[in-house]
Design an enzyme around this catalytic site. Structure first.
Site, PDB file in Angstrom:
ATOM      1  N   ARG A  98      24.620  52.422  50.404  1.00  0.00           N
ATOM      2  CA  ARG A  98      24.118  52.905  51.694  1.00  0.00           C
ATOM      3  C   ARG A  98      24.946  54.123  52.093  1.00  0.00           C
ATOM      4  O   ARG A  98      26.099  54.257  51.692  1.00  0.00           O
ATOM      5  CB  ARG A  98      24.244  51.824  52.763  1.00  0.00           C
ATOM      6  N   THR A 141      11.865  48.582  44.110  1.00  0.00           N
ATOM      7  CA  THR A 141      12.200  47.511  45.045  1.00  0.00           C
ATOM      8  C   THR A 141      11.555  46.225  44.565  1.00  0.00           C
ATOM      9  O   THR A 141      10.408  46.240  44.115  1.00  0.00           O
ATOM     10  CB  THR A 141      11.723  47.824  46.482  1.00  0.00           C
ATOM     11  N   ARG A 168      12.828  39.733  53.141  1.00  0.00           N
ATOM     12  CA  ARG A 168      13.150  39.773  54.571  1.00  0.00           C
ATOM     13  C   ARG A 168      11.934  40.185  55.400  1.00  0.00           C
ATOM     14  O   ARG A 168      11.667  39.631  56.463  1.00  0.00           O
ATOM     15  CB  ARG A 168      14.309  40.742  54.822  1.00  0.00           C
ATOM     16  N   ASP A 225       6.556  46.066  48.554  1.00  0.00           N
ATOM     17  CA  ASP A 225       6.029  46.273  49.906  1.00  0.00           C
ATOM     18  C   ASP A 225       5.771  47.740  50.243  1.00  0.00           C
ATOM     19  O   ASP A 225       5.842  48.141  51.401  1.00  0.00           O
ATOM     20  CB  ASP A 225       6.987  45.667  50.933  1.00  0.00           C
ATOM     21  N   ASP A 274      10.557  43.854  46.395  1.00  0.00           N
ATOM     22  CA  ASP A 274       9.685  43.283  47.421  1.00  0.00           C
ATOM     23  C   ASP A 274       8.214  43.655  47.272  1.00  0.00           C
ATOM     24  O   ASP A 274       7.358  43.028  47.895  1.00  0.00           O
ATOM     25  CB  ASP A 274      10.158  43.706  48.809  1.00  0.00           C
ATOM     26  N   GLY A 283      18.475  48.853  47.728  1.00  0.00           N
ATOM     27  CA  GLY A 283      18.738  47.676  46.910  1.00  0.00           C
ATOM     28  C   GLY A 283      18.370  47.924  45.459  1.00  0.00           C
ATOM     29  O   GLY A 283      17.369  48.571  45.166  1.00  0.00           O
ATOM     30  N   ASP A 291      11.521  52.183  51.055  1.00  0.00           N
ATOM     31  CA  ASP A 291      11.159  52.959  52.237  1.00  0.00           C
ATOM     32  C   ASP A 291      12.320  53.755  52.820  1.00  0.00           C
ATOM     33  O   ASP A 291      12.152  54.895  53.245  1.00  0.00           O
ATOM     34  CB  ASP A 291      10.528  52.061  53.302  1.00  0.00           C
TER      35      ASP A 291
END
Length: 324
Positions: free
Chosen positions: A75, A129, A175, A133, A131, A14, A106
């Site tokens: 992707r 990213t 998500r 995370d 996120d 992303g 990741d």
């Protein structure tokens, strides 16, 4: 110092604001150190297809302020296969590329680890990213911009909520991670924040809404998209418990990925881009460059990609304390 002479950079997964600042930093720091620099378009898919271009200092002029990624991202099912990765390696060799810098999350680092294992090519990662995370960095590239986008949107939503005495359920991205929801929830004065890392206690939320001041002219509930039920279901449950409330739902969606990166994201991407190139020249590989307590540090891919599933419960406590 290593024998690396030709370095390529790609963005994968992303997109996130600040990726362009990262590309700029990699290209220009590589040139500063006498390297020949390349860009790979469309991530690993572009590497499989041979979509590789030479880049110079001018190639990355006037992009530090732009969102998205000039190298684009995609992707790649082919890269997941042995044949696809072999084709990707052969394409790198056609350009005499010795090393890679990959910007992503990741999935990007998982692919890089497999590529190193099979072809022993040096790769350094940068955490791109929204996120936030990944382990091995306090903040990921794009996270600060994303939460500021959410804060700006929720501030605007609260204006209209106050005008009509409404309760808004605002769904944000995340998500698998609730960090966007949690920080934006605190900074917008949300009455409750629902995140995938914690089991939702609806009874507690309803009690909190019932206990809050009755003269409040607006209420905001922030829901991470990874919550099991999502913003629409949460809104229906609130309506069922408080039929007098005028409940509305706003799903912010992909506006959180776009926009000009904040100063923090531009500086973070710039620092990590320089560190990634210099890490390669020092002989590092299979590591992510991150920022911990203000200092650049390197974390092996296999440790960086472990999702952060522990939330600072003091932050959730702050939401409850300040929602009176």
């Amino acid at each position: 110092m290593s024998n690396i002479k030709n370095i390529a950079v790609l963005t994968s997964g992303g997109d996130s604001p600040g990726m362009n600042a990262g590309i700029r930093a990699v290209i220009r720091s590589g040139i500063y150190h006498g390297m020949n620099m390349f860009g790979i378009r469309r991530g690993y898919d572009g590497m499989v297809q041979g979509d590789i271009i030479a880049m110079d200092a001018k190639s990355v002029a006037n992009i530090i302020q732009r969102g998205g990624t000039i190298l684009k991202t995609a992707r790649s099912d082919e890269f997941r296969t042995v044949e696809g990765r072999k084709q990707a390696y052969e394409n790198l060799k056609k350009h005499d590329i010795d090393a890679l810098v990959v910007i992503g999350g990741d999935g990007t680092f998982t692919g890089a680890s497999k590529f190193i294992e099979e072809f022993d090519i040096p790769i350094i990662g940068m955490p791109g990213t929204i996120d936030n995370d990944l382990n091995g960095t306090d903040f990921t590239i794009g996270y600060d911009t994303a939460i500021n986008t959410v804060v700006d949107a929720v501030d605007k939503i609260r204006d209209t909520a106050e005008s009509h005495d409404r309760l808004f359920v605002v769904e944000v991205m995340g998500r698998d991670s609730g960090l966007i929801a949690l920080r934006s929830g605190i900074s917008t004065g949300a009455e409750a924040v629902l995140i995938p890392e914690l089991e939702v206690d609806y009874d507690a939320i309803m009690k909190r809404l019932d206990k809050t001041r009755k003269n409040k002219s607006s209420r905001i509930i922030i829901v991470a998209e990874g919550d099991k039920e999502g913003g629409l279901v949460v809104a229906e449950k609130i309506k069922a418990n408080f039929p007098a409330y005028d409940v509305r739902v706003s799903i912010l969606g992909h506006i959180q990925r776009g926009g000009s990166p904040t100063c923090m994201d531009r500086v973070l991407a710039s620092r990590l881009g320089v560190a990634a190139v210099e890490g390669l020249l020092e002989g590092r590989k299979g590591e992510m460059a991150g920022l911990i307590c203000g200092n650049v540090q390197f974390t092996p891919f296999n440790k960086a990609i472990k999702h952060i599933d522990k939330i600072n419960t003091n932050l959730t406590r702050i939401v409850e304390i300040l929602s009176l």
